[in-house]
Design a protein around this motif. Structure first.
Motif, short mmCIF file in Angstrom:
data_model
loop_
_atom_site.label_atom_id
_atom_site.label_comp_id
_atom_site.label_asym_id
_atom_site.label_seq_id
_atom_site.Cartn_x
_atom_site.Cartn_y
_atom_site.Cartn_z
N GLU A 19 23.37 13.51 -1.80
CA GLU A 19 23.07 14.92 -1.57
C GLU A 19 24.24 15.75 -2.09
OE1 GLU A 19 21.64 18.12 1.85
OE2 GLU A 19 21.64 15.98 2.30
N HIS A 20 23.91 16.93 -2.60
CA HIS A 20 24.91 17.85 -3.11
C HIS A 20 25.09 19.02 -2.14
CE1 HIS A 20 23.75 15.66 -6.73
NE2 HIS A 20 24.88 16.05 -7.27
N VAL B 85 29.00 1.47 -0.31
CA VAL B 85 29.87 2.09 -1.30
C VAL B 85 29.72 3.60 -1.13
CG1 VAL B 85 30.32 2.42 -3.76
CG2 VAL B 85 29.61 0.18 -2.90
N VAL B 86 30.81 4.28 -0.83
CA VAL B 86 30.75 5.70 -0.49
C VAL B 86 31.64 6.51 -1.42
CG1 VAL B 86 31.29 7.41 1.30
CG2 VAL B 86 30.22 5.25 1.94
N ALA B 87 31.12 7.62 -1.91
CA ALA B 87 31.90 8.60 -2.66
C ALA B 87 31.68 9.95 -2.02
CB ALA B 87 31.49 8.62 -4.12
N LEU B 88 32.76 10.64 -1.70
CA LEU B 88 32.69 11.92 -1.02
C LEU B 88 32.88 13.07 -2.02
CD1 LEU B 88 34.82 10.94 2.10
CD2 LEU B 88 32.32 11.06 1.91
N PRO B 89 32.59 14.30 -1.63
CA PRO B 89 32.77 15.42 -2.54
C PRO B 89 34.16 15.42 -3.18
CG PRO B 89 31.59 16.15 -0.61
CD PRO B 89 31.99 14.73 -0.34
N GLY B 90 34.18 15.56 -4.50
CA GLY B 90 35.43 15.51 -5.25
C GLY B 90 35.78 14.13 -5.77
N THR C 90 27.76 13.85 -2.36
CA THR C 90 28.04 12.80 -1.39
C THR C 90 27.11 11.65 -1.69
OG1 THR C 90 28.67 14.42 0.31
CG2 THR C 90 28.11 12.20 1.07
N PHE C 91 27.67 10.45 -1.82
CA PHE C 91 26.92 9.28 -2.27
C PHE C 91 27.26 8.10 -1.36
CE2 PHE C 91 26.91 5.35 -4.81
CZ PHE C 91 25.65 5.37 -5.40
N ALA C 92 26.24 7.39 -0.90
CA ALA C 92 26.44 6.17 -0.13
C ALA C 92 25.33 5.20 -0.49
CB ALA C 92 26.41 6.46 1.37
N ALA C 93 25.69 3.96 -0.80
CA ALA C 93 24.68 3.01 -1.25
C ALA C 93 25.08 1.58 -0.92
CB ALA C 93 24.47 3.14 -2.77
#
Length: 255
Positions: free
Chosen positions: A196-197, A217-222, A232-235
């Motif tokens: 989600e953005h 695997v998580v990537a946060l804003p920035g 925001t990405f989680a997979a």
């Protein structure tokens, strides 16, 4: 703390459905709503923190704030306010403790079901005391993707275009309306991934930690410029890389 706040939200919801009216205002757009229950719940959590953790900073959706030295508490009094207003039972109270902008502990509590999602950095994630582990889909074609939409109509249109491009590549797409719980769903394996953005810190502070501690695997804003600076990405690890590539191809960075 989050459980006590959730009890107050549940009581307020029951009173609403029993006929009590609740004041509703808007924020960034006509679809971005805030209720008196949001404000009252955040004030309740802040008062509890002032008593239990005096002197520590609080950053909340309704009253704002700024990170402080040491621990900062990040509070979303009702994540999924529109769901709450409609009586749709997918909303939660989210509270996280951060140090230097990194979540070290978090709890997401559902007022309706009573489920309590918790995590501490390096100590795993649990729901009602049971350990959580992400799913392991074998490919994008069997991946259940969760997402959400912004309040601004122009951005929602671009997000819908991205989702339309993904529908032919994944098993299906879900949109439930509460980002903290969407991240918890990744942790439980109820969905395989979430993107989600435009989320704010209080939207992901607890849920992203819960997903990460469950193995996502998580990537946060920035942290994911290829998906867009505010993504925001989680997979699940088995499909994180191909899913990220597919999202880029679908135009995620332009959302």
């Amino acid at each position: 703390m989050a459980t006590a706040a959730a009890d107050r939200v549940r009581t307020a919801g029951e009173e609403m459905r029993g006929g009590r009216s609740v004041r509703v205002d808007t924020k960034s757009s006509i679809t971005d709503v805030v209720t008196a229950v949001d404000r009252d719940t955040e004030r309740f959590v802040r008062d509890m923190l002032a008593e239990l953790r005096p002197g520590e900073a609080v950053l909340g959706e309704e009253e704002g704030g700024a990170p402080g030295e040491g621990v900062t508490w990040v509070v979303d009094p009702i994540d999924g306010t529109v769901n709450f207003l409609y009586g749709y039972p997918w909303f939660a109270v989210s509270v996280a403790a951060q140090v230097d902008g990194v979540s070290v502990a978090g709890a997401v509590v559902e007022p309706v079901s009573g489920r309590r999602w918790t995590a501490a950095r390096g100590a795993g994630a649990r729901v009602d005391g049971r350990p959580l582990r992400v799913s392991a889909p074998t490919g994008l074609d069997v991946t259940l993707l969760s997402t959400g939409y912004a309040y601004r109509r122009d951005r929602r249109t671009r997000q819908a275009e991205m989702v339309a491009a993904m529908l032919g590549r994944v098993r299906d797409v879900r949109r439930a309306g509460a980002s903290s719980l969407d991240l918890c769903a990744v942790a439980a394996g109820w969905v395989d991934a979430y993107v989600e953005h435009g989320l704010s810190r209080w939207d992901w502070a607890a849920g992203a930690l819960i997903a990460a501690e469950a193995g996502a695997v998580v990537a946060l804003p920035g942290e994911a410029a290829d998906l867009g600076e505010d993504a925001t990405f989680a997979a699940a690890p088995t499909i994180a890389a191909p899913l990220r590539a597919a999202l880029v191809e679908s135009g995620a960075a332009k959302v």
